[in-house]
Design a protein around this motif. Structure first.
Motif, PDB file in Angstrom:
ATOM      1  N   GLN A   1       2.215   2.016  -3.466  1.00 48.01           N
ATOM      2  CA  GLN A   1       1.174   2.626  -4.287  1.00 48.01           C
ATOM      3  C   GLN A   1       0.938   4.079  -3.869  1.00 48.01           C
ATOM      4  N   ALA A   2       0.955   4.323  -2.558  1.00 47.51           N
ATOM      5  CA  ALA A   2       0.724   5.683  -2.071  1.00 47.51           C
ATOM      6  C   ALA A   2       1.835   6.621  -2.514  1.00 47.51           C
TER       7      ALA A   2
ATOM      8  N   ARG B   1       0.834  -1.221   0.000  1.00 44.02           N
ATOM      9  CA  ARG B   1       0.000   0.000   0.000  1.00 44.02           C
ATOM     10  C   ARG B   1       0.860   1.260   0.000  1.00 44.02           C
TER      11      ARG B   1
ATOM     12  N   ARG C   1       1.226   7.638  -6.041  1.00 38.09           N
ATOM     13  CA  ARG C   1       0.134   8.626  -6.111  1.00 38.09           C
ATOM     14  C   ARG C   1       0.591   9.982  -5.582  1.00 38.09           C
TER      15      ARG C   1
ATOM     16  N   GLU D   1      -8.689  12.596  -6.524  1.00 41.32           N
ATOM     17  CA  GLU D   1      -8.685  11.132  -6.518  1.00 41.32           C
ATOM     18  C   GLU D   1      -7.389  10.593  -5.913  1.00 41.32           C
ATOM     19  N   ALA D   2      -6.252  11.147  -6.338  1.00 45.30           N
ATOM     20  CA  ALA D   2      -4.961  10.697  -5.812  1.00 45.30           C
ATOM     21  C   ALA D   2      -4.854  10.990  -4.320  1.00 45.30           C
ATOM     22  N   TYR D   3      -5.324  12.179  -3.930  1.00 45.45           N
ATOM     23  CA  TYR D   3      -5.260  12.569  -2.517  1.00 45.45           C
ATOM     24  C   TYR D   3      -6.061  11.590  -1.655  1.00 45.45           C
ATOM     25  N   ARG D   4      -7.263  11.237  -2.103  1.00 43.86           N
ATOM     26  CA  ARG D   4      -8.109  10.334  -1.323  1.00 43.86           C
ATOM     27  C   ARG D   4      -7.447   8.967  -1.142  1.00 43.86           C
ATOM     28  N   GLU D   5      -6.826   8.472  -2.218  1.00 43.19           N
ATOM     29  CA  GLU D   5      -6.169   7.168  -2.120  1.00 43.19           C
ATOM     30  C   GLU D   5      -5.017   7.207  -1.111  1.00 43.19           C
ATOM     31  N   VAL D   6      -4.202   8.257  -1.185  1.00 44.74           N
ATOM     32  CA  VAL D   6      -3.076   8.372  -0.247  1.00 44.74           C
ATOM     33  C   VAL D   6      -3.587   8.554   1.188  1.00 44.74           C
TER      34      VAL D   6
ATOM     35  N   GLU E   1      -6.409   7.620   2.453  1.00 39.64           N
ATOM     36  CA  GLU E   1      -6.994   6.380   2.967  1.00 39.64           C
ATOM     37  C   GLU E   1      -5.902   5.438   3.479  1.00 39.64           C
ATOM     38  N   THR E   2      -4.792   5.365   2.747  1.00 38.16           N
ATOM     39  CA  THR E   2      -3.687   4.521   3.195  1.00 38.16           C
ATOM     40  C   THR E   2      -3.122   5.030   4.516  1.00 38.16           C
TER      41      THR E   2
END
Length: 396
Positions: A59-60, A56, A63, A137-142, A144-145
């Motif tokens: 991936q973060a 994770r 992003r 979108e990228a901010y939310r994924e990071v 969330e991690t």
């Protein structure tokens, strides 16, 4: 710049759009700085996470690079638009294209080589709104991690810290007692293993909750045992003295049970008696053996507490035996009292001279006042006398 942005906006519309975009830029900049300074982000940057967390985090990071790169492109277009607006005669068509048209060019060669798979290889032109959406979108994924890692650490690390505190306290107790403790050594190794796993892979370690709880419970139990050992070391002389007194109380209770047994054998015919307890000698031997344990305080705790339980159980058993055996005498006395009560009732009914009642009374009394007394026959005789008086009373 490619594509058309539609009819030029008015100067008032341009200024409104510039203010909105500037506010967006400042908000996004603040959010990115907050994300960059997040405690979990700082920790992850300084380590090499493994397992699920490592996957994770990788991936973060991708992003994050994309997020900052998109923000830089967004900012450059907005800076250009502000420069054009500041000119003496602003170009409204250009400003309209910059603020609402596809004004952000994403060139493949501008992307870091290891990240180029994030964008199309041929490059593309995007509007500021599209760039903002991709950043979101990228901010939310990071985020969330980061939130997941933070939640895992927040849950698991306090459990480890509590366990470590318990281990330190237990280790201090063991050192003070001068007692090697292999069990505590094993718990130290287990706690170290769990901390290493949680630190390196918090997301993958959520499944270790049960092991963490079990280790914490085992540490607490071991600490409790060592505290008991320290307490026994301080109290041993007094507790041994009290034990000796209680063992003598057991001996007295067992002697009393034997005395009552001997009395019952004389007073009651064919009594069904329980086995007589005789534990006092063995308890004295166990008390004397405690002195051979020496400074092995953990072992002494187990022996001492076991002996204390054994003494109290023996004392209770001796008293129950005495009560049970003595109950036969009590049963005889209860039958005597019942016979006397019904004799008094016969007198009240005016049947004191009744030959039948007198015969029944005499038979019952002879049995009850004869040693040894046959309780079974006495019970039957008293019951017959009772029924006879009851019939007379019912007849009036």
């Amino acid at each position: 710049m490619r594509g058309a942005a539609g009819p030029p906006m008015s100067l008032e519309g341009i200024d409104h759009a510039l203010r909105r975009r500037t506010e967006e830029r400042d908000r996004v900049s603040g959010d990115l700085l907050d994300l960059d300074g997040h405690p979990s982000h700082e920790l992850l940057k300084g380590m090499t996470p493994t397992g699920e967390t490592g996957r994770r985090w990788e991936q973060a990071q991708v992003r994050l690079v994309t997020l900052w790169w998109l923000f830089d492109a967004y900012r450059r277009v907005l800076d250009h638009a502000q420069e054009v607006r500041a000119a003496g005669r602003p170009d409204l068509a250009l400003l309209t294209a910059l603020l609402s048209g596809p004004s952000v060019e994403l060139k493949p060669d501008a992307v870091p080589v290891e990240k180029r798979s994030l964008l199309r290889a041929v490059g593309e032109w995007l509007t500021l709104d599209v760039v903002l959406a991709r950043m979101d979108e990228a901010y939310r994924e990071v985020a969330e991690t980061m939130a997941a890692v933070d939640a895992a650490w927040t849950e698991l690390l306090p459990m480890l810290d509590e366990t470590d505190a318990g281990r330190r306290a237990a280790r201090d107790l063991a050192r003070d007692l001068g007692t090697p403790d292999p069990a505590l050594d094993r718990l130290d190794a287990e706690a170290t293993r769990l901390r290493k796993a949680v630190t390196a892979d918090p997301l993958g370690s959520v499944s270790l909750r049960g092991e963490l709880a079990a280790t914490a419970a085992a540490v607490a139990a071991r600490r409790g045992a060592l505290e008991q050992a320290a307490k026994v070391r301080e109290e041993y002389a007094e507790r041994a003295r009290l034990l000796a007194e209680r063992i003598e109380a057991v001996a007295v209770a067992e002697d009393e049970a034997r005395r009552i047994r001997d009395l019952v054998i004389v007073k009651i015919a064919s009594p069904d008696l329980p086995p007589l307890p005789d534990q006092a000698p063995a308890l004295r031997d166990r008390l004397g053996a405690l002195d051979t344990v020496g400074g092995r305080w953990l072992e002494l705790v187990e022996r001492l507490t076991g002996l204390e339980r054994g003494v109290e159980e023996a004392l209770a058993q001796a008293r129950r035996s005495a009560e049970s055996i003595g109950g036969l005498i009590g049963r005889r006395d209860e039958l005597r009292g019942r016979l006397s009560a019904y004799q008094a009732k016969a007198v009240r009914l005016g049947r004191a001279e009744d030959i039948t009642l007198a015969g029944l009374y005499g038979a019952a009394r002879d049995i009850l006042w004869t040693a040894p007394c046959d309780l079974r026959r006495a019970t039957v005789a008293v019951a017959e006398y009772q029924r006879a008086i009851t019939r007379i009373g019912a007849a009036g």
